[in-house]
Design a protein around this motif. Structure first.
Motif: not given
Lengths: 159, 219
Positions: A24, A27-28, A31-32, A34-36, A38-39, A42, B53, B57, B76-78, B82
């Motif tokens: 779990i 699982g968090w 993605p977290a 990738a989310y934070v 990614s800049p 990208k 999170l 943004y 945004v990826p994922a 989220i």
């Protein structure tokens, strides 16, 4: 009677709990990240040819300032920004286009004609008319854009 | 290596005492309904993590709120994940706290000596509903806008104080940037602070007093 290699109910639950908890967490966590982060990979700006203006505006042997408006996409906002580019030619045929962004820490440099130098106001970086470092902390010459000339118009490749 | 460090740390901060008090405490023989509180806590942690999170943004102003949410969801990826976890999590949260409350009611677990646990739980329920209400406005789409128009109008119905209540909630006569800003501030500062305080009390009491047994026929 308990055999040696048999695992106890308690140990099994321990391992199961930590494993499911770990899954779990991943699982968090993944993605977290990738989310934070990614800049970091990208890029929002596409490289395009930007028209600066007529080659006739460039004085021989003197960096000439061109200011152009470019559309920039940052996040969900599209903005018009001004791009400042110094163009230099020695012979009226070959052009170099220099960014006005100091290679030290990103302040904007200015061409001071009387002293024949680019000066950066932040930490006294000094560049010559070709953009080479003369003194101060900048680690490398001013960045150059790829240039092309079409029908007497100057274009640079940028975004 | 890990065990060695755990011992080193335990010698200095006695964390094992805390760990044992939380996880190795004695409990009566109970059933699956007793896991609803822990399930709620799990979803609450999910809401906190994904909520934090989202603030990286999200921008709570009328000219950016909708676009920043769309950006999170599509660019945004994922981001879709989220936001999705946060969006669906709140529904799970409301369902779970209500079920948790029903279990406490049906098993009579609110009685002596657990009254304070019960009352902190009641306020926690209101906090959760407050989270849902304030969070609903933040995407700033049509549904959010009109739901909050209606919701604040309902708050404006009591006699005498109704009109004041409505203006306090909206930060003025109408729904505006002021409303969005105060709903956001309430959602990410006021309610989380309240939640942590009450949850601290709630969990401390659960551990300190111990959980109630399933009542028998003769109880």
């Amino acid at each position: 009677m308990k055999e040696k290699d048999e695992i106890s109910r308690r140990d099994f639950m321990k391992v199961a709990t930590w494993s499911i908890g770990g899954l779990i967490g991943l699982g968090w966590g993944i993605p977290a990240i990738a989310y934070v982060a990614s800049p970091a990979w990208k890029s929002e700006q596409a490289q395009v040819w930007i028209r600066l203006g007529a080659t006739s505006k460039v004085e021989l042997g003197v960096p000439t300032l061109f200011k152009v408006k470019v559309k920039r996409q940052t996040g969900w906002i599209v903005n018009e920004e001004e791009l400042s580019v110094y163009v230099l030619t020695e012979d009226g045929r070959n052009y170099i286009a220099m960014s006005n962004v100091c290679t030290h820490l990103g302040c904007r440099v200015r061409w001071i004609a009387e002293q024949d130098r680019f000066f950066c106001p932040c930490h006294n970086g000094v560049f010559d008319q070709q953009g080479n470092v003369v003194s101060g902390p900048p680690p490398r010459p001013l960045n150059q854009y790829q240039v092309k000339v079409e029908d007497g118009q100057l274009f640079i490749l940028g975004g | 290596m890990v065990a060695k460090f755990a011992n080193w740390l335990d010698e200095r901060v006695s964390w094992r005492q805390v760990w044992d008090a939380i996880f190795l405490r004695k409990v009566p023989k109970v059933n699956w309904f007793y896991t609803l509180g822990s399930a709620t806590l799990f979803v609450a942690v999910n809401q906190a993590v994904t909520g934090i999170l989202l603030t990286l943004y999200y921008v709570p102003t009328p000219d950016h709120a909708y676009d920043s949410v769309q950006y999170i969801t599509t660019q945004v990826p994922a981001g879709w994940l989220i936001r999705g976890l946060h969006h669906w999590g709140v529904s799970a949260m409301v369902v779970l706290v209500v079920l948790h409350m029903l279990r406490v009611i049906f098993y009579g677990a609110y009685k002596y000596p657990r009254e304070v646990t019960w009352f902190s739980g009641i306020i926690l329920l209101l906090v959760v509903i407050g989270f849902g209400f304030t969070g609903y406005l933040l995407p700033w789409d049509q549904k959010a806008y009109w739901a909050t128009t209606v919701g604040t109008r309902i708050a404006g119905t009591p006699p005498l104080i109704g009109d004041y209540l409505l203006r306090i909630l909206r930060g003025g006569e109408d729904l505006s940037a002021v409303t969005l800003a105060r709903f956001f501030g309430t959602h990410v500062w006021v309610l989380p602070a309240t939640l942590m305080l009450l949850l601290g009390i709630h969990l401390y009491l659960v551990i300190r007093i111990g959980i109630s047994a399933v009542p028998k026929k003769e109880d």
